[in-house]
Design a protein around this motif. Structure first.
Motif, mmCIF file in Angstrom:
data_model
loop_
_atom_site.group_PDB
_atom_site.id
_atom_site.type_symbol
_atom_site.label_atom_id
_atom_site.label_comp_id
_atom_site.label_asym_id
_atom_site.label_seq_id
_atom_site.Cartn_x
_atom_site.Cartn_y
_atom_site.Cartn_z
ATOM 1 N N UNK A 131 0.916 -1.135 -0.007
ATOM 2 C CA UNK A 131 0.091 0.132 -0.048
ATOM 3 C C UNK A 131 0.891 1.254 -0.106
ATOM 4 N N UNK A 132 1.898 1.381 0.922
ATOM 5 C CA UNK A 132 2.958 2.366 0.843
ATOM 6 C C UNK A 132 3.633 2.433 -0.518
ATOM 7 N N UNK A 133 3.893 1.443 -1.130
ATOM 8 C CA UNK A 133 4.489 1.536 -2.517
ATOM 9 C C UNK A 133 3.807 1.963 -3.804
ATOM 10 N N UNK A 134 2.347 1.636 -3.639
ATOM 11 C CA UNK A 134 1.234 2.261 -4.415
ATOM 12 C C UNK A 134 1.205 3.800 -4.201
ATOM 13 N N UNK A 135 1.059 4.029 -3.068
ATOM 14 C CA UNK A 135 0.946 5.394 -2.673
ATOM 15 C C UNK A 135 2.033 6.359 -3.374
ATOM 16 N N UNK A 136 3.298 5.833 -3.002
ATOM 17 C CA UNK A 136 4.333 6.442 -3.345
ATOM 18 C C UNK A 136 4.248 6.840 -5.171
ATOM 19 N N UNK A 137 4.183 5.568 -5.550
ATOM 20 C CA UNK A 137 3.962 5.636 -6.978
ATOM 21 C C UNK A 137 2.865 6.637 -7.704
ATOM 22 N N UNK A 138 1.509 6.654 -6.924
ATOM 23 C CA UNK A 138 0.327 7.295 -7.656
ATOM 24 C C UNK A 138 0.603 8.901 -7.207
ATOM 25 N N UNK A 139 1.813 9.168 -6.037
ATOM 26 C CA UNK A 139 1.767 10.412 -5.596
ATOM 27 C C UNK A 139 2.843 11.286 -6.216
ATOM 28 N N UNK A 140 3.708 10.531 -7.027
ATOM 29 C CA UNK A 140 4.859 11.234 -7.840
ATOM 30 C C UNK A 140 4.048 12.054 -8.914
#
Length: 184
Positions: A175-184
């Motif tokens: 979930x953290x990695x997905x959030x990181x990808x979508x936030x960039x």
């Protein structure tokens, strides 16, 4: 029986480490040396990781600089990066190679999110398979009359608790990695 639990904890911990390593190599718009971990350069007939042939540093947020210790390997390193599947074109100025990470498009972010979910599911499967192997060991112990039926039930419950803990950790990391990808 404690050895079975220790074995499960150790193997599941290694699965989490592998997951983190795999996520580190996913290109998420920022310069990250881990994207080069899977790239091998033919160095005198031996496939060699780039980080063993060159200094890799982050010059800016989206630029990775590769400075080979042996400048004669610049061309082979550049060729290895081009033929790899990281999707970044190297720029060779004769002394160093620069990798400029492009901004991620919405479509690429969605693809990366799918990849993150797939890797997470593979990790969950690995964790459940470790649980299954451990439960099989405990059942064999019960069959051999080394432990009682109650011990078997308690061991199965404890193994399930350990499994749940690690699956929850996989969910959080993904979930953290997905959030990181979508936030960039």
């Amino acid at each position: 029986m404690q050895t079975v639990f220790a074995f499960a904890e150790e193997k599941m911990g290694k699965t989490i480490n592998a997951l983190n390593s795999e996520y580190g190599s996913i290109r998420a718009g920022r310069a990250n040396a881990a994207v080069l971990d899977k790239v091998r350069v033919d160095y005198y007939g031996t496939p060699t990781p780039i980080n063993q042939m060159a200094a890799i540093s982050v010059a800016e947020a989206r630029i990775l600089v590769i400075q080979p210790w042996d400048s004669s390997t610049l061309g082979t390193i550049e060729k290895a990066i081009q033929t790899s599947d990281i999707g970044i074109n190297p720029q060779n100025d004769g002394k160093v190679i620069r990798l400029t990470f492009p901004q991620l498009t919405e479509e690429r972010r969605k693809d990366l999110s799918k990849e993150v979910r797939k890797i997470a599911e593979d990790s969950r499967i690995a964790i459940r398979s470790i649980r299954r192997d451990c439960i099989d060991k405990v059942k064999k112990m019960e069959k051999a009359s080394e432990i009682t039926e109650d011990d078997l039930k308690n061991a199965e419950k404890k193994l399930q608790d350990i499994t749940d803990k690690y699956v929850k950790e996989v969910d959080k990391i993904s979930a953290d990695k997905e959030k990181e990808i979508m936030a960039i």
